[in-house]
Design a protein around this motif. Structure first.
Motif, PDB file in Angstrom:
ATOM      1  N   GLU A 124       0.856  -1.179   0.000  1.00 37.87           N
ATOM      2  CA  GLU A 124       0.000   0.000   0.000  1.00 37.87           C
ATOM      3  C   GLU A 124       0.890   1.226   0.000  1.00 37.87           C
ATOM      4  OE1 GLU A 124      -3.806   1.970   2.419  1.00 37.87           O
ATOM      5  OE2 GLU A 124      -2.853   0.149   3.157  1.00 37.87           O
ATOM      6  N   LEU A 125       0.506   2.204  -0.824  1.00 35.03           N
ATOM      7  CA  LEU A 125       1.261   3.441  -0.911  1.00 35.03           C
ATOM      8  C   LEU A 125       0.279   4.604  -0.910  1.00 35.03           C
ATOM      9  CD1 LEU A 125       3.852   5.076  -1.288  1.00 35.03           C
ATOM     10  CD2 LEU A 125       3.717   4.619  -3.755  1.00 35.03           C
ATOM     11  N   ALA A 126       0.327   5.394   0.145  1.00 30.30           N
ATOM     12  CA  ALA A 126      -0.545   6.562   0.276  1.00 30.30           C
ATOM     13  C   ALA A 126       0.289   7.816   0.086  1.00 30.30           C
ATOM     14  CB  ALA A 126      -1.226   6.570   1.636  1.00 30.30           C
ATOM     15  N   ILE A 127      -0.160   8.696  -0.797  1.00 28.21           N
ATOM     16  CA  ILE A 127       0.613   9.883  -1.145  1.00 28.21           C
ATOM     17  C   ILE A 127      -0.174  11.127  -0.765  1.00 28.21           C
ATOM     18  CG2 ILE A 127       1.721  11.138  -3.035  1.00 28.21           C
ATOM     19  CD1 ILE A 127       1.685   8.363  -4.545  1.00 28.21           C
ATOM     20  N   GLY A 128       0.493  12.059  -0.099  1.00 31.49           N
ATOM     21  CA  GLY A 128      -0.124  13.334   0.228  1.00 31.49           C
ATOM     22  C   GLY A 128      -1.420  13.207   1.008  1.00 31.49           C
ATOM     23  N   PRO A 129      -2.521  13.729   0.476  1.00 34.11           N
ATOM     24  CA  PRO A 129      -3.780  13.747   1.231  1.00 34.11           C
ATOM     25  C   PRO A 129      -4.366  12.365   1.487  1.00 34.11           C
ATOM     26  CG  PRO A 129      -4.121  14.489  -1.030  1.00 34.11           C
ATOM     27  CD  PRO A 129      -2.644  14.403  -0.824  1.00 34.11           C
ATOM     28  N   GLY A 131      11.338  17.624 -13.480  1.00 36.53           N
ATOM     29  CA  GLY A 131      10.876  16.355 -14.015  1.00 36.53           C
ATOM     30  C   GLY A 131       9.971  15.550 -13.122  1.00 36.53           C
ATOM     31  N   ALA A 132       9.420  16.144 -12.056  1.00 34.46           N
ATOM     32  CA  ALA A 132       8.489  15.411 -11.195  1.00 34.46           C
ATOM     33  C   ALA A 132       7.236  15.041 -11.974  1.00 34.46           C
ATOM     34  CB  ALA A 132       8.126  16.246  -9.979  1.00 34.46           C
ATOM     35  N   ASP A 133       6.712  13.878 -11.690  1.00 36.11           N
ATOM     36  CA  ASP A 133       5.532  13.369 -12.385  1.00 36.11           C
ATOM     37  C   ASP A 133       4.334  14.307 -12.182  1.00 36.11           C
ATOM     38  OD1 ASP A 133       2.875  11.547 -12.089  1.00 36.11           O
ATOM     39  OD2 ASP A 133       4.200  10.691 -13.596  1.00 36.11           O
ATOM     40  N   GLU A 134       3.712  14.709 -13.288  1.00 38.18           N
ATOM     41  CA  GLU A 134       2.627  15.689 -13.225  1.00 38.18           C
ATOM     42  C   GLU A 134       1.421  15.181 -12.441  1.00 38.18           C
ATOM     43  OE1 GLU A 134       1.042  19.267 -13.420  1.00 38.18           O
ATOM     44  OE2 GLU A 134       2.968  18.811 -14.368  1.00 38.18           O
ATOM     45  N   LYS A 135       1.107  13.911 -12.569  1.00 40.70           N
ATOM     46  CA  LYS A 135      -0.035  13.369 -11.824  1.00 40.70           C
ATOM     47  C   LYS A 135       0.221  13.396 -10.322  1.00 40.70           C
ATOM     48  CE  LYS A 135      -1.820  10.386 -15.501  1.00 40.70           C
ATOM     49  NZ  LYS A 135      -2.135   8.995 -15.925  1.00 40.70           N
ATOM     50  N   LEU A 136       1.465  13.135  -9.940  1.00 42.22           N
ATOM     51  CA  LEU A 136       1.811  13.216  -8.520  1.00 42.22           C
ATOM     52  C   LEU A 136       1.712  14.652  -8.020  1.00 42.22           C
ATOM     53  CD1 LEU A 136       4.879  10.825  -8.195  1.00 42.22           C
ATOM     54  CD2 LEU A 136       2.567  10.436  -7.357  1.00 42.22           C
ATOM     55  N   LEU A 137       2.174  15.596  -8.825  1.00 38.86           N
ATOM     56  CA  LEU A 137       2.094  16.995  -8.437  1.00 38.86           C
ATOM     57  C   LEU A 137       0.652  17.426  -8.258  1.00 38.86           C
ATOM     58  CD1 LEU A 137       4.875  18.619 -10.649  1.00 38.86           C
ATOM     59  CD2 LEU A 137       5.010  17.918  -8.253  1.00 38.86           C
ATOM     60  N   GLU A 138      -0.239  16.948  -9.095  1.00 40.41           N
ATOM     61  CA  GLU A 138      -1.660  17.273  -8.946  1.00 40.41           C
ATOM     62  C   GLU A 138      -2.202  16.744  -7.619  1.00 40.41           C
ATOM     63  OE1 GLU A 138      -3.684  15.722 -12.336  1.00 40.41           O
ATOM     64  OE2 GLU A 138      -2.655  17.051 -13.761  1.00 40.41           O
ATOM     65  N   ARG A 139      -1.773  15.564  -7.222  1.00 44.74           N
ATOM     66  CA  ARG A 139      -2.227  14.983  -5.953  1.00 44.74           C
ATOM     67  C   ARG A 139      -1.690  15.750  -4.762  1.00 44.74           C
ATOM     68  NH1 ARG A 139      -1.356   8.544  -6.456  1.00 44.74           N
ATOM     69  NH2 ARG A 139      -2.312   8.585  -4.379  1.00 44.74           N
ATOM     70  N   MET A 140      -0.541  16.413  -4.948  1.00 46.23           N
ATOM     71  CA  MET A 140       0.073  17.151  -3.850  1.00 46.23           C
ATOM     72  C   MET A 140      -0.317  18.628  -3.826  1.00 46.23           C
ATOM     73  SD  MET A 140       3.925  15.566  -3.581  1.00 46.23           S
ATOM     74  CE  MET A 140       4.318  15.432  -5.333  1.00 46.23           C
ATOM     75  N   ALA A 141      -1.311  19.006  -4.619  1.00 43.62           N
ATOM     76  CA  ALA A 141      -1.740  20.403  -4.669  1.00 43.62           C
ATOM     77  C   ALA A 141      -2.053  20.917  -3.265  1.00 43.62           C
ATOM     78  CB  ALA A 141      -2.972  20.539  -5.561  1.00 43.62           C
ATOM     79  N   GLY A 142      -1.708  22.180  -3.026  1.00 42.32           N
ATOM     80  CA  GLY A 142      -1.957  22.768  -1.721  1.00 42.32           C
ATOM     81  C   GLY A 142      -0.895  22.429  -0.689  1.00 42.32           C
ATOM     82  N   GLY A 143       0.198  21.813  -1.141  1.00 42.20           N
ATOM     83  CA  GLY A 143       1.275  21.478  -0.219  1.00 42.20           C
ATOM     84  C   GLY A 143       1.086  20.179   0.525  1.00 42.20           C
ATOM     85  N   ASN A 144       0.261  19.293  -0.016  1.00 39.64           N
ATOM     86  CA  ASN A 144       0.038  17.993   0.629  1.00 39.64           C
ATOM     87  C   ASN A 144       1.111  17.010   0.174  1.00 39.64           C
ATOM     88  OD1 ASN A 144      -2.543  18.254   2.221  1.00 39.64           O
ATOM     89  ND2 ASN A 144      -3.223  19.008   0.223  1.00 39.64           N
TER      90      ASN A 144
END
Length: 436
Positions: free
Chosen positions: A44-49, A77-90
């Motif tokens: 299991e891998l939980a990212i940000g929020p 070069g950070a993955d764009e989908k990951l950056l979207e998940r981390m929006a708001g500093g999460n």
């Protein structure tokens, strides 16, 4: 990246060192960690929020402060989908191995950096060997690049072993601001842990030495204060103003006059202050950043309450108003002796570890105590250990660096402790230590 983490500890650490990011801005760092975690293969891998409730975070910067770091991560070069998940500093992540019956063991490592300009001196190895920070004004000056490397390598070693149980690794953001420990501790991933380990490199302990568990970390809080007054012409009509700068000066002087407490040590510091616009203008606004610490959580609360009262009273004395905001805080939690014994036994078997110190006083603050406190309150055991390293500069200075020999020591101590806990589980708790 198919090469095992264990075979490239220094390379991995140096890559993380080159890209330091401060609290809640660890966008590139999180993306890089996720790459490694996916290559390792976790259950299991939980990212940000998904790793915590964003509402539990403390000391979160505004969007204006976050945006440049998000864009920088994108440019690197950070993955764009990951950056979207981390929006708001999460930022940050939690990785879980579910490997059948056995103990539930947590490991917390921190991932943020500091606002420090790294040295360019020829004798500073990161500068000499080409892995100095590429992000100007920011530096891994406290060893969190090492901690992340330990976390990844320990996770990989446990994943490849015949370990039986649950292993949870918290890659926690915002330790330097005491902002990320609470949300991680409140998350579902911290529930029902039998054991919790946290680790730090160095702290004035040399290479080859391991402290199996710290005692007396200071409970602490960060406080931001804004004083609002009334501007006026300093020559023509000073009586018409309410001087925020004068109020600030009174507040600072009185903060350092807060009485010490008979029950134990307290600390107060105003580390940043600014006010005013020109010599001929009565200042209408002042801003301060302060902190209160205590030997126990109760003593920190005493110091915090007195600090808030001083700030409010000084403002009123000068006809001003003070807005006092406790932006983050962390409790005290001590290492459990029963778990310290296990860490000490494991460390004693590690090649290159020449001295094991059972316990040592920490003397600073750490928001890993949130996780430690939760585990202890729910009946588990927690320990915060130190893996020594020869560091040429003190922590939080431009010349801080580590002896990379400590990379292997840290991994071996952590993995050895996990396996020893598996073998000994359940360990009788005895008298509770826990938070104070």
């Amino acid at each position: 990246m198919n090469e095992p983490v264990r075979d490239r500890l220094a390379t991995l650490r140096r890559g993380l060192h080159r890209h330091p990011e401060p609290a809640w801005r660890e966008f590139y760092t999180t993306a890089r960690l996720v790459e490694e975690l996916r290559a390792i293969g976790v259950d299991e891998l939980a990212i940000g929020p998904d790793a915590y409730d964003p509402g539990d975070r403390m000391a979160v910067p505004d969007e204006e402060a976050l945006a440049p770091w998000l864009e920088r991560a994108r440019e690197n070069g950070a993955d764009e989908k990951l950056l979207e998940r981390m929006a708001g500093g999460n930022t940050g992540a939690v990785a879980v191995l579910e490997r059948g019956d056995g103990p539930a063991i947590g490991l917390r490592v921190d991932i943020d950096a500091l606002f420090i300009e790294e040295s360019t001196a020829a004798e500073h190895d990161p500068a000499a060997e080409g892995f100095r920070s590429e992000f100007e004004g920011t530096m891994h000056a406290c060893g969190h690049d090492v901690h992340m490397t330990w976390g990844l390598a320990a996770l990989e070693a446990v994943a490849e072993s015949d370990f039986s149980g649950r292993f949870v690794v918290f890659f926690q953001p915002a330790e330097e601001q005491s902002g990320g420990g609470q949300p991680m501790a409140e998350s579902e991933f911290a529930a029902d842990l039998d054991y919790l380990l946290a680790a730090h490199v160095g702290l004035d302990h040399p290479t080859g030495e391991v402290v199996a568990g710290i005692e007396k970390p200071l409970a602490m809080c960060h406080v931001d204060v804004t004083i609002e007054g009334t501007s006026a012409h300093a020559g023509k009509a000073p009586n018409e103003g309410d001087n925020a700068m004068h109020a600030m000066g009174t507040a600072i002087e009185n903060a350092y006059a807060i009485p010490r407490h008979a029950d134990g040590m307290t600390r107060i510091n105003v580390g940043y202050a600014e006010a005013g616009t020109a010599s001929n203008v009565i200042a209408e606004q002042a801003h301060m950043e302060a902190e209160a610490r205590g030997e126990t959580t109760h003593l920190m609360e005493y110091a915090k309450t007195r600090l808030e009262r001083v700030m409010q009273s000084a403002a009123r004395m000068h006809g001003c108003r003070a807005d006092v905001d406790v932006v983050s805080e962390s409790p005290r939690a001590d290492s459990d002796p029963q778990l310290v014994d296990v860490v000490a036994a494991a460390a004693g078997e590690v090649h290159g570890v020449e001295r094991v110190v059972p316990t040592a006083e920490f003397g600073a603050s750490e928001d890993a105590t949130f996780l430690m406190d939760r585990v202890q309150r729910e009946g588990g055991l927690a320990a915060y250990l130190i893996v020594g390293t020869d560091h040429p500069g003190s922590h939080h200075t431009p010349t801080f660096d580590v002896d990379e020999t400590s990379l292997e020591h840290g991994v071996d101590v952590l993995v050895g402790t996990v396996r020893e806990l598996e073998r000994r589980h359940p360990i009788p708790r005895g008298d509770a230590v826990g938070g104070q």
